[in-house]
Design a protein around this motif. Structure first.
Motif, PDB file in Angstrom:
ATOM      1  N   THR A   1     -49.147 -15.220  46.410  1.00 42.14           N
ATOM      2  CA  THR A   1     -48.481 -15.705  45.198  1.00 42.14           C
ATOM      3  C   THR A   1     -46.984 -15.473  45.279  1.00 42.14           C
ATOM      4  OG1 THR A   1     -50.473 -15.268  43.882  1.00 42.14           O
ATOM      5  CG2 THR A   1     -48.410 -15.514  42.686  1.00 42.14           C
ATOM      6  N   GLY A   2     -46.592 -14.319  45.769  1.00 36.16           N
ATOM      7  CA  GLY A   2     -45.174 -14.026  45.915  1.00 36.16           C
ATOM      8  C   GLY A   2     -44.497 -14.939  46.917  1.00 36.16           C
ATOM      9  N   ARG A   3     -45.176 -15.191  48.020  1.00 33.71           N
ATOM     10  CA  ARG A   3     -44.615 -16.096  49.038  1.00 33.71           C
ATOM     11  C   ARG A   3     -44.485 -17.518  48.504  1.00 33.71           C
ATOM     12  NH1 ARG A   3     -48.392 -15.768  53.987  1.00 33.71           N
ATOM     13  NH2 ARG A   3     -47.048 -17.520  54.635  1.00 33.71           N
ATOM     14  N   LEU A   4     -45.516 -17.983  47.794  1.00 32.60           N
ATOM     15  CA  LEU A   4     -45.469 -19.345  47.269  1.00 32.60           C
ATOM     16  C   LEU A   4     -44.388 -19.483  46.201  1.00 32.60           C
ATOM     17  CD1 LEU A   4     -46.660 -22.169  47.409  1.00 32.60           C
ATOM     18  CD2 LEU A   4     -48.348 -21.484  45.696  1.00 32.60           C
ATOM     19  N   ALA A   5     -44.190 -18.446  45.399  1.00 30.13           N
ATOM     20  CA  ALA A   5     -43.140 -18.482  44.380  1.00 30.13           C
ATOM     21  C   ALA A   5     -41.776 -18.707  45.019  1.00 30.13           C
ATOM     22  CB  ALA A   5     -43.151 -17.191  43.567  1.00 30.13           C
ATOM     23  N   GLN A   6     -41.514 -18.038  46.131  1.00 29.04           N
ATOM     24  CA  GLN A   6     -40.239 -18.210  46.817  1.00 29.04           C
ATOM     25  C   GLN A   6     -40.083 -19.638  47.349  1.00 29.04           C
ATOM     26  OE1 GLN A   6     -40.306 -15.120  49.817  1.00 29.04           O
ATOM     27  NE2 GLN A   6     -39.386 -13.626  48.446  1.00 29.04           N
ATOM     28  N   LYS A   7     -41.163 -20.181  47.887  1.00 29.71           N
ATOM     29  CA  LYS A   7     -41.105 -21.552  48.404  1.00 29.71           C
ATOM     30  C   LYS A   7     -40.870 -22.554  47.279  1.00 29.71           C
ATOM     31  CE  LYS A   7     -42.126 -20.231  52.619  1.00 29.71           C
ATOM     32  NZ  LYS A   7     -41.111 -20.227  53.708  1.00 29.71           N
TER      33      LYS A   7
ATOM     34  N   ALA B   1     -55.082  -7.994  46.854  1.00 35.80           N
ATOM     35  CA  ALA B   1     -53.831  -7.700  47.572  1.00 35.80           C
ATOM     36  C   ALA B   1     -53.336  -8.943  48.296  1.00 35.80           C
ATOM     37  CB  ALA B   1     -54.052  -6.558  48.559  1.00 35.80           C
ATOM     38  N   ARG B   2     -54.259  -9.678  48.863  1.00 35.93           N
ATOM     39  CA  ARG B   2     -53.910 -10.928  49.540  1.00 35.93           C
ATOM     40  C   ARG B   2     -53.402 -11.955  48.537  1.00 35.93           C
ATOM     41  NH1 ARG B   2     -52.159 -13.646  53.884  1.00 35.93           N
ATOM     42  NH2 ARG B   2     -53.465 -15.387  54.550  1.00 35.93           N
ATOM     43  N   VAL B   3     -54.037 -12.022  47.370  1.00 38.52           N
ATOM     44  CA  VAL B   3     -53.608 -12.944  46.319  1.00 38.52           C
ATOM     45  C   VAL B   3     -52.174 -12.631  45.893  1.00 38.52           C
ATOM     46  CG1 VAL B   3     -53.971 -13.607  43.904  1.00 38.52           C
ATOM     47  CG2 VAL B   3     -55.922 -13.434  45.467  1.00 38.52           C
ATOM     48  N   THR B   4     -51.875 -11.358  45.699  1.00 37.18           N
ATOM     49  CA  THR B   4     -50.530 -10.950  45.291  1.00 37.18           C
ATOM     50  C   THR B   4     -49.496 -11.339  46.340  1.00 37.18           C
ATOM     51  OG1 THR B   4     -51.396  -9.109  43.993  1.00 37.18           O
ATOM     52  CG2 THR B   4     -49.086  -8.983  44.662  1.00 37.18           C
ATOM     53  N   GLU B   5     -49.839 -11.087  47.603  1.00 41.24           N
ATOM     54  CA  GLU B   5     -48.914 -11.430  48.685  1.00 41.24           C
ATOM     55  C   GLU B   5     -48.660 -12.929  48.737  1.00 41.24           C
ATOM     56  OE1 GLU B   5     -48.838 -12.318  53.359  1.00 41.24           O
ATOM     57  OE2 GLU B   5     -50.670 -11.510  52.485  1.00 41.24           O
TER      58      GLU B   5
ATOM     59  N   GLN C   1     -46.487 -29.168  54.800  1.00 44.68           N
ATOM     60  CA  GLN C   1     -47.453 -28.499  55.662  1.00 44.68           C
ATOM     61  C   GLN C   1     -47.055 -27.052  55.946  1.00 44.68           C
ATOM     62  OE1 GLN C   1     -48.523 -30.941  58.998  1.00 44.68           O
ATOM     63  NE2 GLN C   1     -50.500 -29.934  59.197  1.00 44.68           N
ATOM     64  N   SER C   2     -45.765 -26.801  56.137  1.00 43.11           N
ATOM     65  CA  SER C   2     -45.313 -25.468  56.532  1.00 43.11           C
ATOM     66  C   SER C   2     -45.061 -24.534  55.351  1.00 43.11           C
ATOM     67  CB  SER C   2     -44.020 -25.581  57.357  1.00 43.11           C
ATOM     68  OG  SER C   2     -44.232 -26.339  58.523  1.00 43.11           O
ATOM     69  N   ASN C   3     -44.564 -25.082  54.252  1.00 46.22           N
ATOM     70  CA  ASN C   3     -44.114 -24.239  53.143  1.00 46.22           C
ATOM     71  C   ASN C   3     -44.982 -24.307  51.902  1.00 46.22           C
ATOM     72  OD1 ASN C   3     -41.415 -23.153  54.150  1.00 46.22           O
ATOM     73  ND2 ASN C   3     -41.179 -25.342  54.531  1.00 46.22           N
ATOM     74  N   PHE C   4     -45.949 -25.227  51.881  1.00 44.08           N
ATOM     75  CA  PHE C   4     -46.852 -25.306  50.730  1.00 44.08           C
ATOM     76  C   PHE C   4     -48.295 -25.119  51.156  1.00 44.08           C
ATOM     77  CE2 PHE C   4     -49.527 -27.531  47.653  1.00 44.08           C
ATOM     78  CZ  PHE C   4     -49.135 -26.905  46.485  1.00 44.08           C
ATOM     79  N   ASP C   5     -48.809 -26.032  51.955  1.00 45.07           N
ATOM     80  CA  ASP C   5     -50.217 -25.975  52.332  1.00 45.07           C
ATOM     81  C   ASP C   5     -50.583 -24.669  53.018  1.00 45.07           C
ATOM     82  OD1 ASP C   5     -52.788 -27.845  52.798  1.00 45.07           O
ATOM     83  OD2 ASP C   5     -52.446 -26.658  54.612  1.00 45.07           O
ATOM     84  N   SER C   6     -49.706 -24.161  53.877  1.00 46.50           N
ATOM     85  CA  SER C   6     -50.011 -22.949  54.635  1.00 46.50           C
ATOM     86  C   SER C   6     -50.193 -21.731  53.735  1.00 46.50           C
ATOM     87  CB  SER C   6     -48.904 -22.671  55.656  1.00 46.50           C
ATOM     88  OG  SER C   6     -47.676 -22.398  55.012  1.00 46.50           O
ATOM     89  N   ILE C   7     -49.681 -21.799  52.512  1.00 45.44           N
ATOM     90  CA  ILE C   7     -49.826 -20.703  51.554  1.00 45.44           C
ATOM     91  C   ILE C   7     -50.823 -21.065  50.457  1.00 45.44           C
ATOM     92  CG2 ILE C   7     -48.606 -19.135  49.990  1.00 45.44           C
ATOM     93  CD1 ILE C   7     -46.022 -19.911  51.493  1.00 45.44           C
TER      94      ILE C   7
ATOM     95  N   VAL D   1     -56.507 -24.776  38.592  1.00 47.46           N
ATOM     96  CA  VAL D   1     -57.869 -24.307  38.309  1.00 47.46           C
ATOM     97  C   VAL D   1     -57.936 -22.785  38.394  1.00 47.46           C
ATOM     98  CG1 VAL D   1     -60.259 -24.317  39.146  1.00 47.46           C
ATOM     99  CG2 VAL D   1     -58.945 -26.453  39.072  1.00 47.46           C
ATOM    100  N   ALA D   2     -57.199 -22.217  39.342  1.00 42.04           N
ATOM    101  CA  ALA D   2     -57.210 -20.768  39.549  1.00 42.04           C
ATOM    102  C   ALA D   2     -56.369 -20.019  38.521  1.00 42.04           C
ATOM    103  CB  ALA D   2     -56.693 -20.451  40.946  1.00 42.04           C
ATOM    104  N   GLY D   3     -55.655 -20.754  37.665  1.00 37.78           N
ATOM    105  CA  GLY D   3     -54.809 -20.109  36.678  1.00 37.78           C
ATOM    106  C   GLY D   3     -53.490 -19.612  37.238  1.00 37.78           C
ATOM    107  N   ILE D   4     -53.117 -20.126  38.398  1.00 36.99           N
ATOM    108  CA  ILE D   4     -51.829 -19.767  39.009  1.00 36.99           C
ATOM    109  C   ILE D   4     -50.810 -20.819  38.578  1.00 36.99           C
ATOM    110  CG2 ILE D   4     -50.599 -19.461  41.191  1.00 36.99           C
ATOM    111  CD1 ILE D   4     -53.344 -18.605  42.378  1.00 36.99           C
ATOM    112  N   ASN D   5     -49.875 -20.436  37.735  1.00 36.83           N
ATOM    113  CA  ASN D   5     -49.014 -21.393  37.040  1.00 36.83           C
ATOM    114  C   ASN D   5     -47.633 -21.537  37.659  1.00 36.83           C
ATOM    115  OD1 ASN D   5     -50.995 -21.968  35.015  1.00 36.83           O
ATOM    116  ND2 ASN D   5     -50.495 -19.987  34.073  1.00 36.83           N
ATOM    117  N   LEU D   6     -47.522 -21.253  38.956  1.00 31.48           N
ATOM    118  CA  LEU D   6     -46.211 -21.293  39.605  1.00 31.48           C
ATOM    119  C   LEU D   6     -45.562 -22.661  39.520  1.00 31.48           C
ATOM    120  CD1 LEU D   6     -47.028 -19.213  42.816  1.00 31.48           C
ATOM    121  CD2 LEU D   6     -45.788 -18.442  40.783  1.00 31.48           C
ATOM    122  N   ILE D   7     -46.347 -23.713  39.603  1.00 28.30           N
ATOM    123  CA  ILE D   7     -45.798 -25.068  39.520  1.00 28.30           C
ATOM    124  C   ILE D   7     -45.247 -25.336  38.128  1.00 28.30           C
ATOM    125  CG2 ILE D   7     -46.454 -27.519  39.475  1.00 28.30           C
ATOM    126  CD1 ILE D   7     -48.286 -26.937  41.876  1.00 28.30           C
TER     127      ILE D   7
END
Length: 213
Positions: free
Chosen positions: A136-142, A130-134, A103-109, A177-183
């Motif tokens: 994405t960077g936060r989620l990558a760290q998590k 700009a929001r997407v970039t921000e 809830q705190s480190n995944f869903d919130s981002i 779906v969004a093409g964000i391949n961080l996982i």
């Protein structure tokens, strides 16, 4: 009387509950609440869910909302299917830790990121890049921390599947779906999420939620 799930067939939180219903082999009647017609804001709906959000359940006259609370209730009441919350004190503590991580480190981002990249387009809006970039960077760290955890154990709370793992599915799928391949860029996270995504419970609801009774 069969359990009733009131929600929108495509909503992430509705899919979260429906996944657990399938995982627990609980028959349910699905009542689709049409968000496009603002049925979730109608007085009769808000009498059950005062925030005007989906989903909620009616289990033989007992109503409950908030998807994570519903899932905990389902696992506590129903002994069928997969046990998803451990009873041992230390295992339960590790589950609660994992649930808090989700809830705190995944869903919130992931939720606002999916909003920008997927849901806005459904309403004819453009994402705030700009929001997407921000985000994405936060989620990558998590997810780097997830990679560390999952390099040592199969699931987020240990070596047994729990609700904390399944809670990731709706928004994790939207990131793909969004093409964000961080996982998929992190081998242990990818192995974990791909195994979750292949479960029959998620396969049954990933496109849309339908009742089983």
């Amino acid at each position: 009387m069969v359990l009733k799930l009131y929600g929108f067939f495509g909503s992430t939180c509705t899919k979260r509950v429906a996944t657990v219903l399938h995982e627990k082999n609980i028959p349910f009647q699905f009542i689709n609440v049409d968000l496009s017609k603002a049925e979730h804001k109608a007085a009769d709906f808000k009498a059950k869910q005062p925030f005007g959000q989906v989903p909620y359940i009616d289990d033989e006259g007992f109503t409950l909302y908030e998807s994570r609370a519903i899932c905990r209730y389902l696992d506590a009441k129903y002994t069928t299917g997969t046990k998803l919350v451990p009873q041992d004190l230390k295992a339960r503590a590790l589950f609660e830790q994992a649930a808090s991580i989700e809830q705190s480190n995944f869903d919130s981002i992931a939720a606002p990121l999916a909003w920008e990249k997927v849901i806005k387009k459904r309403y004819g809006q453009e994402p705030d890049e700009a929001r997407v970039t921000e985000l994405t960077g936060r989620l990558a760290q998590k997810l780097d921390a997830y990679e560390q955890i999952l390099s040592k154990q199969k699931y987020l709370a240990g070596d047994e599947l729990t609700l904390a793992d399944l809670f990731h599915l709706p928004y994790g799928a939207l990131l793909g779906v969004a093409g964000i391949n961080l996982i998929q860029e992190r081998p242990h996270v990818a192995k974990w999420f791909n195994e979750l995504s292949s479960r029959p419970s998620w396969q049954a609801v990933k496109e849309k939620v339908e009742g089983t009774a």
